[in-house]
Design a protein around this motif. Structure first.
Motif, PDB file in Angstrom:
ATOM      1  N   CYS A 198       0.856  -1.192   0.000  1.00 13.92           N
ATOM      2  CA  CYS A 198       0.000   0.000   0.000  1.00 13.92           C
ATOM      3  C   CYS A 198       0.892   1.243   0.000  1.00 13.92           C
ATOM      4  O   CYS A 198       1.779   1.371   0.842  1.00 13.92           O
ATOM      5  N   CYS A 201       0.163   3.185   3.754  1.00 19.02           N
ATOM      6  CA  CYS A 201       0.612   2.675   5.052  1.00 19.02           C
ATOM      7  C   CYS A 201       1.682   1.586   4.917  1.00 19.02           C
ATOM      8  O   CYS A 201       2.178   1.066   5.906  1.00 19.02           O
ATOM      9  N   CYS A 222      -7.061  -0.936   0.845  1.00 20.87           N
ATOM     10  CA  CYS A 222      -6.071  -1.514   1.763  1.00 20.87           C
ATOM     11  C   CYS A 222      -6.788  -1.981   3.034  1.00 20.87           C
ATOM     12  O   CYS A 222      -7.623  -1.263   3.570  1.00 20.87           O
ATOM     13  N   CYS A 225      -5.388   0.532   6.142  1.00 20.54           N
ATOM     14  CA  CYS A 225      -5.697   1.964   6.271  1.00 20.54           C
ATOM     15  C   CYS A 225      -6.958   2.365   5.508  1.00 20.54           C
ATOM     16  O   CYS A 225      -7.428   3.497   5.651  1.00 20.54           O
TER      17      CYS A 225
HETATM   18 ZN   LIG Z   1      -2.764   1.062   3.525  1.00 23.66          ZN
END
Ligand SMILES: [Zn+2]
Length: 233
Positions: A198, A201, A222, A225
């Protein structure tokens, strides 16, 4: 990226809006800091002024003391004329002499102080000149900041109009999600990095996510996050 494209356009505009809003918020602080720069020199000028004025006051005090002594001497001389005995005359003469010595001493002290006055004045003037110079610089910067503020607000107005159009192009479902995540995460849509991570994050995504992204038909988020992922081709 196709079906994400309208959302990415919207996000791009929102990014510029955020930057401008931040800049507009920061301008008063920057102005304050700019003005604060002057306070050091202003303080130095104030203290130089106080020193100079203090010295002037001392010199004026000495003027008064000298005048007082001269007045005493004048009175002594008058009195001396009416004295009968030599002894009294001599005693008064001594008083006159000591008053005259005092006048000499006071005048010398005054002269010394006066000599110190010029360097003080020069010091004060040079600080005053420095302050004027600094003031000019600060004024110029403050004007620049004013101008920048006007530009930023103008640009912000334009972008907000653009945003209305950009928002219309995004599907309702995407838009709702985007607006919700935007409250706590920025940016909302991020590219998948190195084929599996991702971009927000840095959580490693499951292989299924990559497969879905490659099909390019459904939004993939994701799991950590909640950001929307896309393939940066
Ligand atoms: Zn993420």
């Amino acid at each position: 990226v196709n079906f994400m494209a309208p959302l990415l356009s919207l996000q791009e505009i929102d990014g510029r809006i955020r930057e401008l809003q931040q800049e507009i918020r920061d301008i008063p602080t920057r102005k304050g800091m700019e003005k604060g720069r002057l306070s050091d020199t202003t303080e130095r000028l104030e203290s130089a002024k106080a020193k100079y004025q203090g010295m002037q006051a001392k010199i004026a005090d000495l003027d008064t003391s000298i005048a007082l002594q001269n007045e005493r001497i004048r009175k002594f001389r008058q009195q001396q004329l009416s004295l009968r005995t030599n002894e009294e005359f001599r005693a008064m003469g001594q008083q006159i002499q000591s008053a005259e010595k005092e006048v000499e001493r006071l005048e010398l002290e005054q002269l010394t102080l006066q000599e110190g006055l010029d360097p003080m004045k020069e010091d004060m003037e040079s600080i005053r000149a420095k302050l004027a110079e600094e003031l000019e610089g600060v004024d110029a910067t403050l004007n620049e900041l004013e101008e920048r503020m006007v530009q930023a607000e103008e640009m912000l107005g334009k972008l907000k109009k653009e945003r209305i159009e950009a928002e219309k192009a995004v599907s309702k479902q995407f838009l709702q999600y985007y607006i919700r995540v935007k409250k706590s995460r920025w940016p909302v849509a991020v590219p998948l990095q190195d084929g599996s991570v991702c971009g927000g994050c840095h959580l490693v995504q499951p292989p299924s996510s990559l497969r879905m992204l490659e099909h390019n038909t459904v939004p993939v988020t994701c799991q950590m996050c909640g950001r929307m992922l896309y393939l940066d081709s």
